[in-house]
Design a protein around this motif. Structure first.
Motif, PDB file in Angstrom:
ATOM      1  N   CYS A  75     -16.896  20.601  13.928  1.00 59.26           N
ATOM      2  CA  CYS A  75     -17.704  22.022  13.581  1.00 59.26           C
ATOM      3  C   CYS A  75     -17.060  22.802  12.488  1.00 59.26           C
ATOM      4  O   CYS A  75     -15.874  23.067  12.698  1.00 59.26           O
ATOM      5  CB  CYS A  75     -17.241  22.623  15.274  1.00 59.26           C
ATOM      6  SG  CYS A  75     -18.023  21.867  16.641  1.00 59.26           S
ATOM      7  N   GLY A  98     -13.490  15.825  22.912  1.00 57.46           N
ATOM      8  CA  GLY A  98     -13.173  17.332  22.442  1.00 57.46           C
ATOM      9  C   GLY A  98     -12.500  17.408  21.008  1.00 57.46           C
ATOM     10  O   GLY A  98     -13.191  18.331  20.214  1.00 57.46           O
ATOM     11  N   SER A 151     -18.216  24.670  26.245  1.00 57.06           N
ATOM     12  CA  SER A 151     -17.228  24.898  25.328  1.00 57.06           C
ATOM     13  C   SER A 151     -17.920  25.493  24.011  1.00 57.06           C
ATOM     14  O   SER A 151     -17.536  26.401  23.420  1.00 57.06           O
ATOM     15  CB  SER A 151     -16.447  23.647  24.919  1.00 57.06           C
ATOM     16  OG  SER A 151     -15.890  22.924  25.938  1.00 57.06           O
ATOM     17  N   GLY A 152     -19.021  25.073  23.662  1.00 56.14           N
ATOM     18  CA  GLY A 152     -19.916  25.512  22.553  1.00 56.14           C
ATOM     19  C   GLY A 152     -20.347  26.871  22.794  1.00 56.14           C
ATOM     20  O   GLY A 152     -20.208  27.665  21.915  1.00 56.14           O
ATOM     21  N   TRP A 212     -15.153  16.352  18.539  1.00 55.97           N
ATOM     22  CA  TRP A 212     -16.314  17.096  18.172  1.00 55.97           C
ATOM     23  C   TRP A 212     -15.679  18.442  17.557  1.00 55.97           C
ATOM     24  O   TRP A 212     -16.537  18.834  16.743  1.00 55.97           O
ATOM     25  CB  TRP A 212     -16.740  17.480  19.897  1.00 55.97           C
ATOM     26  CG  TRP A 212     -17.493  18.770  19.984  1.00 55.97           C
ATOM     27  CD1 TRP A 212     -18.718  18.705  19.899  1.00 55.97           C
ATOM     28  CD2 TRP A 212     -17.123  20.207  20.279  1.00 55.97           C
ATOM     29  NE1 TRP A 212     -19.367  19.987  20.056  1.00 55.97           N
ATOM     30  CE2 TRP A 212     -18.351  20.888  20.394  1.00 55.97           C
ATOM     31  CE3 TRP A 212     -15.963  20.917  20.608  1.00 55.97           C
ATOM     32  CZ2 TRP A 212     -18.414  22.177  20.594  1.00 55.97           C
ATOM     33  CZ3 TRP A 212     -15.865  22.121  20.637  1.00 55.97           C
ATOM     34  CH2 TRP A 212     -16.935  22.831  20.855  1.00 55.97           C
ATOM     35  N   SER A 213     -14.992  18.999  17.987  1.00 54.56           N
ATOM     36  CA  SER A 213     -14.348  20.021  17.078  1.00 54.56           C
ATOM     37  C   SER A 213     -14.026  19.824  15.683  1.00 54.56           C
ATOM     38  O   SER A 213     -14.348  20.858  14.947  1.00 54.56           O
ATOM     39  CB  SER A 213     -13.023  20.649  17.800  1.00 54.56           C
ATOM     40  OG  SER A 213     -12.337  21.862  17.341  1.00 54.56           O
ATOM     41  N   ALA A 248     -19.126  19.934  26.741  1.00 53.03           N
ATOM     42  CA  ALA A 248     -19.362  20.365  25.523  1.00 53.03           C
ATOM     43  C   ALA A 248     -20.408  21.356  25.282  1.00 53.03           C
ATOM     44  O   ALA A 248     -20.203  22.377  24.579  1.00 53.03           O
ATOM     45  CB  ALA A 248     -20.217  19.152  24.685  1.00 53.03           C
ATOM     46  N   LEU A 249     -21.339  21.620  26.148  1.00 55.09           N
ATOM     47  CA  LEU A 249     -22.202  22.756  26.246  1.00 55.09           C
ATOM     48  C   LEU A 249     -21.518  24.305  26.519  1.00 55.09           C
ATOM     49  O   LEU A 249     -21.668  25.048  25.948  1.00 55.09           O
ATOM     50  CB  LEU A 249     -23.519  22.536  27.340  1.00 55.09           C
ATOM     51  CG  LEU A 249     -24.576  21.596  26.722  1.00 55.09           C
ATOM     52  CD1 LEU A 249     -25.422  21.184  28.000  1.00 55.09           C
ATOM     53  CD2 LEU A 249     -25.204  21.917  25.637  1.00 55.09           C
ATOM     54  N   TYR A 257     -20.569  25.846  16.499  1.00 59.79           N
ATOM     55  CA  TYR A 257     -19.840  25.189  18.001  1.00 59.79           C
ATOM     56  C   TYR A 257     -21.205  24.988  18.706  1.00 59.79           C
ATOM     57  O   TYR A 257     -21.362  23.935  19.187  1.00 59.79           O
ATOM     58  CB  TYR A 257     -18.989  26.344  18.469  1.00 59.79           C
ATOM     59  CG  TYR A 257     -17.614  26.253  18.119  1.00 59.79           C
ATOM     60  CD1 TYR A 257     -16.855  25.315  17.966  1.00 59.79           C
ATOM     61  CD2 TYR A 257     -16.996  27.408  17.583  1.00 59.79           C
ATOM     62  CE1 TYR A 257     -15.582  25.066  17.269  1.00 59.79           C
ATOM     63  CE2 TYR A 257     -15.959  27.324  17.132  1.00 59.79           C
ATOM     64  CZ  TYR A 257     -15.126  26.356  16.953  1.00 59.79           C
ATOM     65  OH  TYR A 257     -13.565  26.043  16.561  1.00 59.79           O
ATOM     66  N   HIS A 273     -10.356  20.264  21.941  1.00 57.01           N
ATOM     67  CA  HIS A 273     -10.494  21.376  21.095  1.00 57.01           C
ATOM     68  C   HIS A 273      -9.120  21.957  20.351  1.00 57.01           C
ATOM     69  O   HIS A 273      -8.957  22.253  19.111  1.00 57.01           O
ATOM     70  CB  HIS A 273     -11.502  22.233  21.351  1.00 57.01           C
ATOM     71  CG  HIS A 273     -11.614  23.643  20.714  1.00 57.01           C
ATOM     72  ND1 HIS A 273     -11.969  23.572  19.522  1.00 57.01           N
ATOM     73  CD2 HIS A 273     -10.930  24.955  20.938  1.00 57.01           C
ATOM     74  CE1 HIS A 273     -11.980  24.933  19.023  1.00 57.01           C
ATOM     75  NE2 HIS A 273     -11.263  25.564  20.013  1.00 57.01           N
ATOM     76  N   CYS A 294     -23.062  21.990  17.343  1.00 61.06           N
ATOM     77  CA  CYS A 294     -22.623  20.771  17.501  1.00 61.06           C
ATOM     78  C   CYS A 294     -22.301  20.415  18.999  1.00 61.06           C
ATOM     79  O   CYS A 294     -22.585  19.254  19.352  1.00 61.06           O
ATOM     80  CB  CYS A 294     -21.061  20.731  17.068  1.00 61.06           C
ATOM     81  SG  CYS A 294     -20.877  20.921  15.274  1.00 61.06           S
ATOM     82  N   SER A 295     -22.402  21.493  19.751  1.00 58.78           N
ATOM     83  CA  SER A 295     -22.347  21.071  21.419  1.00 58.78           C
ATOM     84  C   SER A 295     -23.742  20.509  21.633  1.00 58.78           C
ATOM     85  O   SER A 295     -24.167  19.649  22.608  1.00 58.78           O
ATOM     86  CB  SER A 295     -22.019  22.219  22.143  1.00 58.78           C
ATOM     87  OG  SER A 295     -22.760  23.241  22.138  1.00 58.78           O
TER      88      SER A 295
END
Length: 342
Positions: free
Chosen positions: A65, A58, A150-151, A61-62, A147-148, A71, A207, A74-75
């Motif tokens: 972005c 996380g 969160s995005g 990934w963040s 991820a999905l 977001y 994140h 990226c997700s």
């Protein structure tokens, strides 16, 4: 983004912990989780590993972005990458486990045998979809789903809603797993470790860490959180076992979140004592070790005496790690296969 040496070191420690969890004895006298002994204590101490992987995923990934509009992109990119890995490794484990059956029954017969097995599998099709052909692969779809979600929420500036949802799902996961035997728990024919119940809170935490740091003070704060989380986890396991007869080997409890968070904060603070170049150099290969290690867990289990005594347990862990590491290094040298392990 430059690599944190301590993060790579902690990844290596975490994969060793994961292998230890998967090679521990879970049946017969002295089984992990059946008594509050050294084996169960070690089992609980190793539970930082998967939360650490989710939180670091996380975090990084963040970091990729660039803003609200990014977001979702990226997700989707992370989910696509992770799910392709999931499908590829499911195919590998399916072929390895069913090679003999394929030879005897052919493709149609093997698929029919799998359909029969699926009918008796805990959770049925949902388990197959979210866990795949080998038990440890659950991590990959769980990461993709986290991820999905969160995005999708962060792209709409719904960060508070993300954490509310993550906490609610975590509470449901606790009620249906570690706390299932308590008056406020429940039993369900599906392992709530799979999917977003465990992963979303950890991923969202990564994140949140990215939004606030990293900071050098995280090393001390993280150490306190990790110690407190481990102690809480041990207390929960002991109480649940004593009061309700629950097995003490649990995937996650209330204490697992601060335990994993604390360890991630130490890693991200990149303290000098944790910068060990020889271990950090192995960090990029950890994904391949994670994906491939069950090939060697199963292969070595047939060797007489491999698990005998504490020395045997350590030998088992190190053999699995070294064989997985060597396999990953070889595959990483093959251009067409490199992305499956790094």
């Amino acid at each position: 983004m430059s690599r944190f040496q301590a993060v790579d070191v902690f990844r290596v420690l975490a994969i060793l912990a994961v292998i230890a969890l998967h090679t521990a004895r879970h049946e017969g006298p002295g089984a992990v989780g059946s008594a509050f002994d050294a084996a169960t204590f070690l089992n609980q101490g190793e539970r930082f590993a998967v939360p650490l992987f989710f939180i670091l995923s996380g975090y990084f990934w963040s970091a990729k972005c660039s803003g609200r509009a990014d977001y979702l992109r990226c997700s989707l990119a992370l989910a696509r990458r992770v799910l392709l890995l999931f499908v590829a490794w499911c195919a590998v484990y399916f072929l390895v486990s069913e090679l003999d059956t394929l030879g005897r029954l052919g493709v149609a017969g093997t698929l029919a045998a799998w359909a029969t097995r699926l009918a008796t599998m805990r959770g049925g099709f949902a388990t197959l979809l979210l866990q795949g052909a080998k038990v440890h692969l659950w991590f990959l779809p769980a990461l993709a789903i986290a991820a999905l979600i969160s995005g999708a929420l962060l792209s709409r500036q719904l960060e508070r809603s993300l954490f509310v949802l993550a906490i609610v799902l975590y509470a449901i996961g606790l009620a249906g797993k570690a706390y299932a035997d308590t008056p406020f728990g429940f039993h369900i024919a599906f392992n709530l470790r799979n999917g977003p119940f465990f992963s979303l809170l950890m991923f969202a935490t990564g994140h949140a860490l990215r939004r606030r740091g990293p900071q050098p003070s995280w090393a001390a704060t993280g150490a306190l959180l990790a110690i407190g989380g481990l102690l809480l986890q041990l207390c929960e396991a002991g109480w649940l076992h004593h009061r309700f007869g629950t097995n003490m080997a649990q995937d996650f409890t209330l204490g697992t979140w601060p335990f994993g968070l604390g360890m991630a904060m130490i890693a991200l603070a990149d303290p000098r004592p944790a910068r060990i170049p020889a271990l950090a150099a192995l960090g990029p290969l950890v994904l391949g070790v994670y994906a491939s290690h069950y090939l060697f867990v199963d292969g070595l289990r047939a060797v007489d005496g491999i698990e005998a005594g504490p020395a045997g347990g350590l030998r088992y862990v190190m053999l699995v790690f070294l064989l997985s590491l060597g396999f990953t290094w070889i595959v990483s040298r093959i251009p067409v296969a490199r992305r499956a392990v790094t």
